[in-house]
Scaffold this motif. Structure first.
Motif, PDB file in Angstrom:
ATOM      1  N   ARG A   1       0.830  -1.209   0.000  1.00 56.15           N
ATOM      2  CA  ARG A   1       0.000   0.000   0.000  1.00 56.15           C
ATOM      3  C   ARG A   1       0.863   1.257   0.000  1.00 56.15           C
ATOM      4  NH1 ARG A   1      -3.897  -0.207   4.791  1.00 56.15           N
ATOM      5  NH2 ARG A   1      -4.260  -2.230   3.786  1.00 56.15           N
TER       6      ARG A   1
ATOM      7  N   ASP B   1       2.271   1.797  -3.385  1.00 60.83           N
ATOM      8  CA  ASP B   1       1.255   2.277  -4.329  1.00 60.83           C
ATOM      9  C   ASP B   1       1.247   3.794  -4.432  1.00 60.83           C
ATOM     10  OD1 ASP B   1       0.301  -0.156  -5.203  1.00 60.83           O
ATOM     11  OD2 ASP B   1      -1.199  -0.325  -3.615  1.00 60.83           O
ATOM     12  N   ARG B   2       1.706   4.446  -3.373  1.00 62.98           N
ATOM     13  CA  ARG B   2       1.704   5.911  -3.368  1.00 62.98           C
ATOM     14  C   ARG B   2       2.869   6.504  -4.162  1.00 62.98           C
ATOM     15  NH1 ARG B   2       0.502   6.746   3.145  1.00 62.98           N
ATOM     16  NH2 ARG B   2      -1.522   5.628   3.154  1.00 62.98           N
TER      17      ARG B   2
END
Length: 278
Positions: free
Chosen positions: A50, A53-54
């Motif tokens: 996660r 993903d940024r």
């Protein structure tokens, strides 16, 4: 009740009972550590992916790889913590595991070569997730790269798992690497047809399709003189994503345009002579 037991037995119970209680407590604690460690390893994998993903343009294949790597590291420390609750000296255990790992490594050279090949694939990046490649003797779209294997999906969506050593140790053809590709179509016309007219029809069909790029310039020319046809080669450039759709559509459109313009596409003809019976 204990007072009714013989003194020797009471002494043994007094000695063993704290040890049993301590061992049971360590067992429960070790089980809790194992459960929490496995849960935390899974959560850390999700948090890692996660967080990655940024990062703009970070490859999906690397996200999965680093997420899996973090999970395995946490599981390894969890196992060491569980062993420590049972009194195992982890420092000496690590030394023993290192020596055993060397011996196992020599016995599992093929498996370790897959890990080394996976690291090389991540460093040099000959392909990314979503690229259509030919690697390890098979073709497909890259889905994932793990420590040991590369996962591909064929055009009919069949899963193929290829060992990393096979991928790295053989030539890799990446059909999706460059943004544009050249489409080549060879069509034969009859010897009696007008070559200039056929070329003009092809040029008109290329100009009518927006997927055909103007630069690099398309090429149309006579490639060879076959046994029954004059073979005309057509080469046009297009975006990689349009390669197969353009090839299929252009072949059909040229055939239909030839039919409308009176250009024939010949097929082999055999003349059979039979001896007349006397």
């Amino acid at each position: 009740m204990l007072d009714q037991l013989p003194p020797v037995l009471r002494d043994q119970i007094d000695v063993l009972l704290p040890q049993i209680m301590e061992g049971g407590l360590n067992l429960v604690t070790a089980i809790l550590i194992l459960i929490l460690g496995l849960w935390f390893a899974g959560r850390c994998r999700a948090w890692t992916m996660r967080g990655l993903d940024r990062i703009p343009a970070f490859d999906d294949m690397l996200k999965s790889f680093f997420g899996t790597l973090v999970r395995y590291l946490i599981i390894m420390f969890t196992v060491l913590a569980v062993l420590a609750k049972f009194g195992v000296q982890t420092a000496s255990l690590i030394a023993v595991l290192g020596a055993a790992g060397l011996a196992v490594g020599l016995a599992l050279q093929g498996t370790l070569s897959n890990v080394a090949a996976g690291v090389m694939l991540l460093i040099f990046r000959p392909f990314r997730a979503g690229h259509f490649v030919e690697a390890g003797g098979v073709s497909g779209t890259v889905k994932a790269l793990t420590l040991f294997t590369t996962e591909l999906a064929t055009p009919d969506n069949t899963q193929i798992i290829v060992p990393n050593s096979d991928v790295w140790g053989k030539p890799i053809t990446n059909f999706s690497f460059h943004p544009i590709r050249r489409v080549e179509i060879i069509i034969g016309i009859s010897y009696g047809d007008d070559i200039g007219k056929a070329i003009e029809i092809i040029r008109r069909e290329i100009g009518a399709d927006e997927r055909c790029l103007k630069e690099p310039e398309p090429f149309i020319g006579v490639a060879s003189l076959g046994d029954s046809s004059v073979n005309i080669t057509t080469r046009v450039w297009t975006q990689t994503a349009n390669f197969w759709p353009l090839r299929f559509d252009m072949t059909r459109r040229i055939k239909e345009a030839f039919d409308a313009g009176g250009i024939t596409i010949p097929f082999p003809v055999r003349t059979i002579y039979t001896a007349k019976a006397e």
